[in-house]
Enzyme design. Structure first.
Site, PDB file in Angstrom:
ATOM      1  N   LYS A 182      -5.610   5.200   7.100  1.00  0.00           N
ATOM      2  CA  LYS A 182      -6.647   5.641   6.562  1.00  0.00           C
ATOM      3  C   LYS A 182      -7.334   6.664   7.617  1.00  0.00           C
ATOM      4  O   LYS A 182      -7.834   6.124   8.625  1.00  0.00           O
ATOM      5  CB  LYS A 182      -7.539   4.498   6.489  1.00  0.00           C
ATOM      6  CG  LYS A 182      -7.106   3.716   5.272  1.00  0.00           C
ATOM      7  CD  LYS A 182      -8.185   2.823   5.006  1.00  0.00           C
ATOM      8  CE  LYS A 182      -9.407   3.166   3.955  1.00  0.00           C
ATOM      9  NZ  LYS A 182      -9.470   2.814   2.616  1.00  0.00           N
ATOM     10  N   ARG A 230       0.950  -1.336  -0.203  1.00  0.00           N
ATOM     11  CA  ARG A 230       0.164   0.074   0.081  1.00  0.00           C
ATOM     12  C   ARG A 230       0.967   1.264   0.026  1.00  0.00           C
ATOM     13  O   ARG A 230       1.706   1.550   0.905  1.00  0.00           O
ATOM     14  CB  ARG A 230      -0.864   0.032   1.401  1.00  0.00           C
ATOM     15  CG  ARG A 230      -1.970   1.038   1.248  1.00  0.00           C
ATOM     16  CD  ARG A 230      -2.981   0.672   2.412  1.00  0.00           C
ATOM     17  NE  ARG A 230      -4.055   1.411   2.122  1.00  0.00           N
ATOM     18  CZ  ARG A 230      -4.572   2.527   2.645  1.00  0.00           C
ATOM     19  NH1 ARG A 230      -3.543   3.166   3.464  1.00  0.00           N
ATOM     20  NH2 ARG A 230      -5.257   3.285   2.473  1.00  0.00           N
ATOM     21  N   SER A 234     -12.787  -3.653  -0.992  1.00  0.00           N
ATOM     22  CA  SER A 234     -13.142  -2.795   0.364  1.00  0.00           C
ATOM     23  C   SER A 234     -14.507  -2.702   0.557  1.00  0.00           C
ATOM     24  O   SER A 234     -15.155  -2.362  -0.536  1.00  0.00           O
ATOM     25  CB  SER A 234     -12.302  -1.657   0.722  1.00  0.00           C
ATOM     26  OG  SER A 234     -10.954  -1.889   0.853  1.00  0.00           O
TER      27      SER A 234
END
Length: 181
Positions: A144, A46, A115
């Protein structure tokens, strides 16, 4: 490396997601090697702010590491990087599937994770061809900022369901994994 549906399901025991905030001066490949050697069963890279070429170069290294451990490797959000480094798949969010057929872009043999944070988005993920659905965050996460904690009681007792999560048991065919924290 192709993974069967059963292999994907079995690999969901310890799903590691990279986060540069936790490197402590080490390189990401060094930390990933340590994570894989200590039992991670799935790896997602990520990189939200990295330039494309640097991201691709790093993804190629991590892909090789994961392959040595026979651990599925997916790229977060970038179908282009996933295809270019020959990742096992891609993990995308709801905004990434709007107006795009990600399954058609990656083909039937790559892993597609999507997601979801409501029953409606989980159903949309299922319809989009997801091999697994990521839910959460279970706990807060530095990657996040808008993530809200998922209450574990939602899975244990219908009496504790909220409208946002009512009906999760209806999304049975896909592996669901909690993220964050």
């Amino acid at each position: 490396m192709k993974f069967t549906r059963d292999e994907i399901r079995a690999s969901m025991l310890l799903y590691a997601v990279t986060d540069r905030a936790w490197l402590g001066g080490r390189t990401l490949p060094n930390v990933v090697e340590e994570v894989l050697a200590n039992g991670a069963t799935f790896l997602q890279v990520r990189e939200k702010g990295m330039e494309h070429d640097a991201f691709l170069a790093e993804a190629k290294i991590l892909k090789e590491q994961a392959a040595r451990y026979r651990v599925p490797f997916v790229v977060n959000d970038s179908v282009e990087v996933a295809l270019a480094c020959d990742a096992d798949g891609v993990h995308v969010g709801q905004s990434d599937i709007q107006g795009r057929d990600i399954r058609a872009l990656i083909g039937p043999d790559r892993i597609l994770g999507i997601s979801a944070n409501t029953v409606d988005t989980a159903v949309a993920a299922q319809k989009a061809g997801a091999d697994y659905i990521g839910v959460g965050a279970v706990f807060g996460t530095t990657t996040k900022k808008d993530a809200k904690n998922l209450t574990c009681l939602l899975y244990t007792s219908p009496a504790h369901e909220t409208d946002q999560y009512r009906g999760w048991p209806l999304v049975r065919e896909k592996k669901k994994g909690g993220g964050g924290g």
